[in-house]
Write an enzyme that holds these catalytic residues in place. Structure first.
Site, PDB file in Angstrom:
ATOM      1  N   SER A   1       0.839  -1.199   0.000  1.00  0.00           N
ATOM      2  CA  SER A   1       0.000   0.000   0.000  1.00  0.00           C
ATOM      3  C   SER A   1       0.880   1.258   0.000  1.00  0.00           C
ATOM      4  O   SER A   1       1.664   1.451  -0.927  1.00  0.00           O
ATOM      5  CB  SER A   1      -0.967  -0.034   1.186  1.00  0.00           C
ATOM      6  OG  SER A   1      -1.992   0.918   1.028  1.00  0.00           O
TER       7      SER A   1
ATOM      8  N   GLU B   1      -9.046  -5.462  -4.092  1.00  0.00           N
ATOM      9  CA  GLU B   1      -8.485  -4.216  -3.557  1.00  0.00           C
ATOM     10  C   GLU B   1      -9.577  -3.171  -3.311  1.00  0.00           C
ATOM     11  O   GLU B   1      -9.376  -2.227  -2.547  1.00  0.00           O
ATOM     12  CB  GLU B   1      -7.457  -3.636  -4.538  1.00  0.00           C
ATOM     13  CG  GLU B   1      -6.269  -4.523  -4.830  1.00  0.00           C
ATOM     14  CD  GLU B   1      -5.237  -4.539  -3.720  1.00  0.00           C
ATOM     15  OE1 GLU B   1      -5.517  -4.000  -2.635  1.00  0.00           O
ATOM     16  OE2 GLU B   1      -4.150  -5.103  -3.947  1.00  0.00           O
TER      17      GLU B   1
ATOM     18  N   HIS C   1      -7.483  -5.849   0.395  1.00  0.00           N
ATOM     19  CA  HIS C   1      -6.271  -5.044   0.475  1.00  0.00           C
ATOM     20  C   HIS C   1      -5.527  -5.380   1.773  1.00  0.00           C
ATOM     21  O   HIS C   1      -6.088  -5.275   2.864  1.00  0.00           O
ATOM     22  CB  HIS C   1      -6.669  -3.562   0.456  1.00  0.00           C
ATOM     23  CG  HIS C   1      -5.531  -2.609   0.418  1.00  0.00           C
ATOM     24  ND1 HIS C   1      -4.739  -2.425  -0.694  1.00  0.00           N
ATOM     25  CD2 HIS C   1      -5.054  -1.750   1.365  1.00  0.00           C
ATOM     26  CE1 HIS C   1      -3.833  -1.502  -0.442  1.00  0.00           C
ATOM     27  NE2 HIS C   1      -3.993  -1.081   0.806  1.00  0.00           N
TER      28      HIS C   1
END
Length: 505
Positions: free
Chosen positions: A198, A312, A403
């Site tokens: 990320s 995601e 995610h």
């Protein structure tokens, strides 16, 4: 020596006392730069003052100020104590005197540049280190302390040397510390892999574009980097003035006044007083936007592994992206594009289609952009797709891997997490984590600019435009690594063209 409970290591700054954890040496809370407090707030990290007595390295260092509840809920756990004095790193090593220096893996945690710490449970380096690598995790400045611009602060530098990306400079300082000291821990200073997820993945990409980071690492792993553009310095400066006004300071506020503001008053600030989960482009650390640098083929010449997860879209709310609204706007503005999307995806439920489109625009296209750019400059890249969900939690994740959910597989830290009894990790989950982490270690150990594949359970060739091979971790719920040719080729080509039209080179 491994029978001793504590262990002493001499570094360039002084002696450290660590611990033995089974057959591994562990050092926690090592300062890699001076505390960025007082007059050093919003300044580049300064050298650590050497110490004379043995320094205890058995406790985690403090994390940067942040929202504890949010970090516990979505960031990986409790980050511990908060302080501006947060520039600490942690090391796991299997051998301090190996016959050959060991590969080094340096983890940059995610959290939108606002939450997280290198000490969180999913990032424990024990299982990776047990495979023959030295693992380093670190804390760096977050939020407004990590990224900030204001006329009074910028005026402290020559016009061509302004610094706004303090978090990236912290990461660079940690890499410099590693170059000085990692041989004492058995590590190879000439084989350093930078990996992150990320905002940590965005950090890896940003450091690939920073002239100040060149030569400090030798390869990178990019997990779920997002395509949001960096904030231009001019806009960051406007936000900085708004932050100062929020604290009652006028247009002529001095740098000294800004540095006197209470440290614990910044983290609660939300948009529009925050920069968002991206770096600032236009300073000495990141002179040009990261995406533009990659598209122009101007990144550092290092091998990269890059990929994303199958759902995601689970994090898009945090980025302010409404998947349904994305599709509505597309349908109202361009009916042809909307019909093209429906045809490319073969998804006829607008909610699900919007989720998939938003996911791919924000995340899935980045690995393709990076891989194509690497190919253009003659550097290898390996592209992956993570699509495995633990067996007892599949009803919670109907759209795929969320995610960040690949992290405990990468670190092989499923056993450090304690889900409810009815959601317990199965033996198949744990076995797959061991298999996934092995690929990451193989990359750190073997990947070089001359590589054409990674050898493993499934041999993994580098990405080339013609074959367009992607290694999928997970297939139809099964814990399998499977090569896919021309994966999402049509839709990602479309998004790549759209991004090229939006990014100025």
């Amino acid at each position: 020596m491994k029978n001793e409970r504590r262990l002493g290591i001499m570094t360039a700054e002084g002696e450290l006392r660590g611990m033995i954890d089974e057959d591994l040496f562990v050092f926690k809370g090592i300062p890699y730069a001076a505390p960025p407090v007082g007059a050093l707030r919003w300044r580049p990290p300064q050298p650590v003052k050497p110490w004379q007595a043995v320094r205890d390295a058995t406790q985690w260092g403090d994390a940067s100020w942040q929202n504890r509840e949010y970090c516990v809920a979505v960031g990986g756990g409790d980050p511990g104590r908060f302080s501006e004095d947060c520039l600490y790193l942690n090391i796991w090593t299997p051998d301090i005197e190996p016959s050959c220096p060991l590969p080094v893996m340096v983890w940059l945690h995610g959290g939108g540049f606002t939450i997280g710490a290198g000490s969180l449970d999913p990032y424990r380096g024990k299982a990776l280190a047990a495979q023959g690598v030295v693992v380093v995790t670190l804390n760096y400045r977050l939020g407004h302390f990590g990224f900030f611009s204001h006329p009074a602060l910028d005026a402290e530098y020559p016009a061509d040397a302004v610094v706004n990306n303090f978090a990236l400079l912290d990461q660079i300082a940690a890499l410099q510390w590693i170059q000085r000291n990692i041989p004492a821990f058995g590590g190879d200073r000439h084989n350093v892999t930078l990996f992150g997820e990320s905002s940590g993945a965005r950090s890896v990409l940003s450091l690939c574009c920073s002239p100040l980071a060149e030569g400090l690492f030798h390869k990178g792993i990019v997990q779920s980097a997002y395509s949001l553009p960096d904030v231009p310095r001019k806009k960051a400066q406007q936000i900085g003035k708004q932050v100062a006004a929020h604290f009652g300071l006028n247009e002529q506020a001095s740098a000294e006044q800004l540095r006197q503001l209470p440290a614990d008053q910044f983290w609660p600030l939300q948009r529009p007083l925050g920069l968002g989960p991206v770096a600032i482009s236009g300073d000495a650390v990141l002179p040009k936007p990261m995406l533009a640098t990659f598209m122009a083929g101007k990144q550092h010449r290092v091998p990269l592994m890059v990929g994303s997860n199958s759902d995601e879209a689970s994090v898009l709310d945090y980025f302010g992206v409404d998947a349904a609204k994305v599709l509505q706007q597309l349908r109202s503005k361009n009916r042809f594009s909307y019909r093209l999307m429906k045809w490319l995806y073969d998804i006829h439920d607008d909610t699900l289609l919007g989720r998939a489109v938003a996911r791919d625009m924000a995340f899935t296209v980045v690995p393709l952009l990076v891989a194509q750019s690497q190919h253009n400059i003659g550097m290898p890249a390996w592209r992956y797709w993570f699509d495995y969900v633990s067996e007892n939690a599949r009803d919670l994740y109907p759209h795929g891997t969320w995610h960040g959910n690949e992290i405990p597989y990468v670190f092989n830290t499923l056993t450090t997490l304690q889900p409810p009894a009815d959601r317990a990790y199965t033996e198949a989950d744990k076995a797959f984590a061991r298999r996934v982490s092995r690929y990451w270690v193989t990359f750190a150990r073997d990947a070089s600019e001359f590589s054409y594949q990674l050898t493993g359970e499934t041999n993994w060739p580098i990405w080339r435009p013609r074959e367009d091979l992607t290694l999928a971790f997970g297939l139809n719920g099964q814990p399998l690594p499977v090569l896919k040719a021309k994966f999402m080729r049509g839709r990602l080509r479309l998004f790549r063209l759209m991004m090229r039209s939006h990014v100025k080179l």
